[in-house]
Design an enzyme around this catalytic site. Structure first.
Site, PDB file in Angstrom:
ATOM      1  N   ASP A  16      10.729   2.891   8.510  1.00  0.00           N
ATOM      2  CA  ASP A  16       9.892   3.987   8.986  1.00  0.00           C
ATOM      3  C   ASP A  16       8.833   3.402   9.907  1.00  0.00           C
ATOM      4  O   ASP A  16       8.216   2.379   9.581  1.00  0.00           O
ATOM      5  CB  ASP A  16       9.215   4.707   7.815  1.00  0.00           C
ATOM      6  CG  ASP A  16      10.178   5.568   7.022  1.00  0.00           C
ATOM      7  OD1 ASP A  16      11.219   5.968   7.569  1.00  0.00           O
ATOM      8  OD2 ASP A  16       9.886   5.847   5.850  1.00  0.00           O
ATOM      9  N   ASP A  61      14.606  10.895   9.685  1.00  0.00           N
ATOM     10  CA  ASP A  61      13.816  11.811   8.857  1.00  0.00           C
ATOM     11  C   ASP A  61      13.560  13.134   9.584  1.00  0.00           C
ATOM     12  O   ASP A  61      13.633  14.208   8.984  1.00  0.00           O
ATOM     13  CB  ASP A  61      12.482  11.173   8.466  1.00  0.00           C
ATOM     14  CG  ASP A  61      12.638   9.951   7.586  1.00  0.00           C
ATOM     15  OD1 ASP A  61      13.695   9.810   6.939  1.00  0.00           O
ATOM     16  OD2 ASP A  61      11.699   9.132   7.551  1.00  0.00           O
TER      17      ASP A  61
END
Length: 172
Positions: free
Chosen positions: A120, A139
């Site tokens: 991330d 995501d």
């Protein structure tokens, strides 16, 4: 099914390409969570973190069991959505949404297989709100795909799915 397949492939490709650029190209793979790479602060900052759990780091136990359970769940959901779209032939927007969800899920599965965690790196803040969380392209796609499925799944293409079994015989 072509729309779903194309949507999934494009999503997966964009996710993996963005991670390759950020991890290898910018060298964020070896930077700590507290190091920021400011792109357009505060609206867009690359803030590297390795997520071993699900959204917002929930269930982020560092065990190998957690990793494999999350991989299995992601693959099961992607497979179920694939079968559902193939069987029901929903509207174009639903097929695109399904592809977004499938491509995003597979992108994060690859991260867990290769790195042991999901990469991330996107962090966005605005208007006095400082977002402490990081996320990635997969995501975004999973969220958009799930939202699209929730909002538009009741829409029909107007076409009936093909019948299973023996074809009807017409007598002259």
């Amino acid at each position: 099914m072509r729309i779903t397949t194309l949507s999934a492939l494009v999503t997966f490709g964009l996710d993996q390409a963005s991670k390759l650029v950020v991890l290898k190209g910018l060298g964020l793979e070896n930077r700590s969570f507290l190091d920021d790479y400011e792109i357009w602060p505060p609206y867009l900052v690359f803030r590297m973190t390795w997520n071993r759990g699900i959204n917002f780091g929930l269930f982020s136990g560092h065990s190998d069991l957690t990793r494999w359970v999350l991989i299995t769940i992601a693959l099961a959901i992607a497979a179920w959505v694939w079968v559902w779209v193939r069987r029901d032939r929903p509207s174009r927007i639903v097929q695109i949404s399904a592809g977004l969800l499938i491509g995003g899920a597979l992108g994060n599965v690859v991260d867990r297989l290769v790195h042991g965690a999901v990469a991330d790196f996107l962090n966005m803040s605005c208007c006095g709100f400082e977002n402490p969380y990081a996320f990635n392209v997969a995501d975004i796609a999973i969220f958009a795909g799930a939202a699209g499925l929730a909002l538009f799944a009741g829409q029909s293409t107007g076409q009936k799915p093909p019948k299973r079994g023996k074809p009807d015989r017409k007598t002259p």
